[in-house]
Design a protein around this motif. Structure first.
Motif, PDB file in Angstrom:
ATOM      1  N   SER A 122      48.967 118.791  -3.271  1.00  0.00           N
ATOM      2  CA  SER A 122      49.632 119.757  -2.405  1.00  0.00           C
ATOM      3  C   SER A 122      50.969 119.222  -1.892  1.00  0.00           C
ATOM      4  O   SER A 122      51.991 119.906  -1.950  1.00  0.00           O
ATOM      5  N   TYR A 123      50.969 117.987  -1.411  1.00  0.00           N
ATOM      6  CA  TYR A 123      52.207 117.408  -0.855  1.00  0.00           C
ATOM      7  C   TYR A 123      53.307 117.316  -1.908  1.00  0.00           C
ATOM      8  O   TYR A 123      54.445 117.742  -1.674  1.00  0.00           O
ATOM      9  N   LEU A 124      52.994 116.762  -3.074  1.00  0.00           N
ATOM     10  CA  LEU A 124      54.009 116.577  -4.108  1.00  0.00           C
ATOM     11  C   LEU A 124      54.552 117.915  -4.598  1.00  0.00           C
ATOM     12  O   LEU A 124      55.756 118.058  -4.859  1.00  0.00           O
ATOM     13  N   THR A 125      53.669 118.902  -4.710  1.00  0.00           N
ATOM     14  CA  THR A 125      54.114 120.221  -5.154  1.00  0.00           C
ATOM     15  C   THR A 125      55.063 120.855  -4.157  1.00  0.00           C
ATOM     16  O   THR A 125      56.152 121.345  -4.516  1.00  0.00           O
ATOM     17  N   PHE A 126      54.691 120.861  -2.883  1.00  0.00           N
ATOM     18  CA  PHE A 126      55.538 121.490  -1.877  1.00  0.00           C
ATOM     19  C   PHE A 126      56.810 120.680  -1.627  1.00  0.00           C
ATOM     20  O   PHE A 126      57.866 121.251  -1.348  1.00  0.00           O
TER      21      PHE A 126
END
Length: 391
Positions: A379-383
């Motif tokens: 989630s973090y890397l995508t956002f």
């Protein structure tokens, strides 16, 4: 276009609910299924009913917490970001369910939301820190309480409860009236019947507790994006029911049979310890790591019973006091007299692996930590990438 995005988001939320049903049914009813008290199908039915009750009542508060309080600005939950968050929650949980290991839905969901919050700078670190501390403390409490019970108290509890498992069905239904009435089976003792009712009732309570905390993991992002709560709760509960009646069979096997040999008395102990901790956390507003607490309680009791020692006073091979391993006594059945220490045949003494499976336990603990990490980092890397390069 907005309607299409909401439809996609709802489908992803249903996928998350499906995996929640598969992941949480094992900890709630695995002990009862492993002890032969109920079937996997009945476990799925009971999970579906009591999860929905918990979700419709107290679960609303947790939905509001994850959808509004965990981030400073709920505006970060657009339909698009909610779809991405739910995708990582459902995908990570599916990995755990596929390998037959129930992952923590709360840790997975909060991790995905936290990834969004960190990437946008909107994560409420105070709330996140409080939740994380309890996630560390609660499983350790469940583990060590169960270890102490298994090592020092279990034989006494076993003699008090004295539940023996007889041949044949534990419960039959009298269908002579308008509604079928449950009654004890032909060979079921009164204590066995009562113990079964207690065990299944505790499982229902744990299912209710799961509904109060885990419904938010499926629908909170969409609620934060402005979708009405009531239809989301109904849809999420229906998806959980499908998961409980299908993919949950894998986690029921893992929690009920593969980790440790779990007779009925031990199953009651595990259910009481785990449900007490989950209810305590819910009472102070912490989204409970339901799966981790229940699993560590099972592991703790199995390890405690397998490693129990006793101090025997008397003349044993010329010594006045001897510390002896009593793995055999850890597995005794009510009404059976254990042989004198030192007189057992080697093949009659259960080994620690008979009561506690280290390889399965290692796989469970690894996956239960890996799944939330996948959700959070994904989630973090995508956002981070989306906000840095596109938005």
């Amino acid at each position: 276009m907005v309607e299409v995005l909401i439809g996609v988001g709802l489908l992803v939320a249903l996928f998350v609910g499906f995996n929640i049903g598969g992941s949480t049914t094992g900890p709630a009813f695995g002990p009862a299924v492993g002890a032969g008290a109920i079937s996997k199908f009945l476990a799925g039915v009971l999970m579906s009913i009591f999860f929905a009750i918990g979700a419709w009542t107290i679960g609303r508060r947790v939905v509001n917490t994850l959808g509004r309080d965990l981030v400073y600005d709920p505006g970060v939950f657009t339909i698009e970001t909610s779809i991405v968050v739910l995708f990582f929650i459902g995908g990570a949980l599916f990995v755990g369910n596929y390998v037959g290991v129930p992952a923590s839905t709360s840790m997975t969901a909060v991790g995905a939301i936290a990834g969004l919050g960190v990437a946008t700078g909107e994560l409420n670190w105070t709330v996140m820190g409080e939740i994380a501390i309890w996630w560390i403390v609660a499983p350790l409490v469940g583990f060590w309480v169960s270890v102490m019970i298994g090592r020092y108290v279990y034989p006494t509890l076993n003699s008090w409860i004295a539940i023996t498992q007889t041949e044949g069905a534990l419960v039959e239904f009298d269908r002579s009236g308008v509604l079928p009435v449950p009654q004890a089976g032909p060979n079921t003792t009164r204590r066995e019947f009562f113990g079964t009712i207690v065990l299944v009732s505790i499982g229902c309570l744990m299912a209710f507790s799961s509904g109060t905390s885990n419904i938010a993991n499926a629908i909170a992002p969409l609620y934060g994006a402005g979708v009405s709560m009531n239809p989301l709760i109904l849809a999420g509960s229906a998806a959980v029911a499908v998961g409980a009646l299908s993919i949950a069979r894998r986690t029921l096997d893992t929690l009920g049979n593969d980790i440790t040999d779990l007779p009925l008395t031990a199953a009651i102990v595990v259910a009481v310890v785990a449900s007490a901790i989950v209810i305590g956390l819910s009472a102070i507003g912490i989204p409970a790591s339901f799966v981790i607490i229940a699993t560590m309680s099972i592991v703790g009791l199995g390890w405690g019973r397998a490693t129990r020692t006793a101090t025997v006073t008397g003349s044993i091979r010329g010594e006045d006091e001897t510390n002896v391993s009593v793995g055999a006594l850890a597995a005794e059945e009510p009404g059976e007299e254990a042989p004198d220490i030192g007189e057992e045949e080697p093949e009659d003494i259960p080994q620690a692996s008979d009561l506690f499976n280290p390889s399965t336990t290692g796989r469970v603990i690894l996956m239960q930590n890996l799944v939330p990490v996948i959700s959070t980092l994904g989630s973090y890397l995508t956002f981070w990438a989306l906000f840095a390069f596109l938005w």
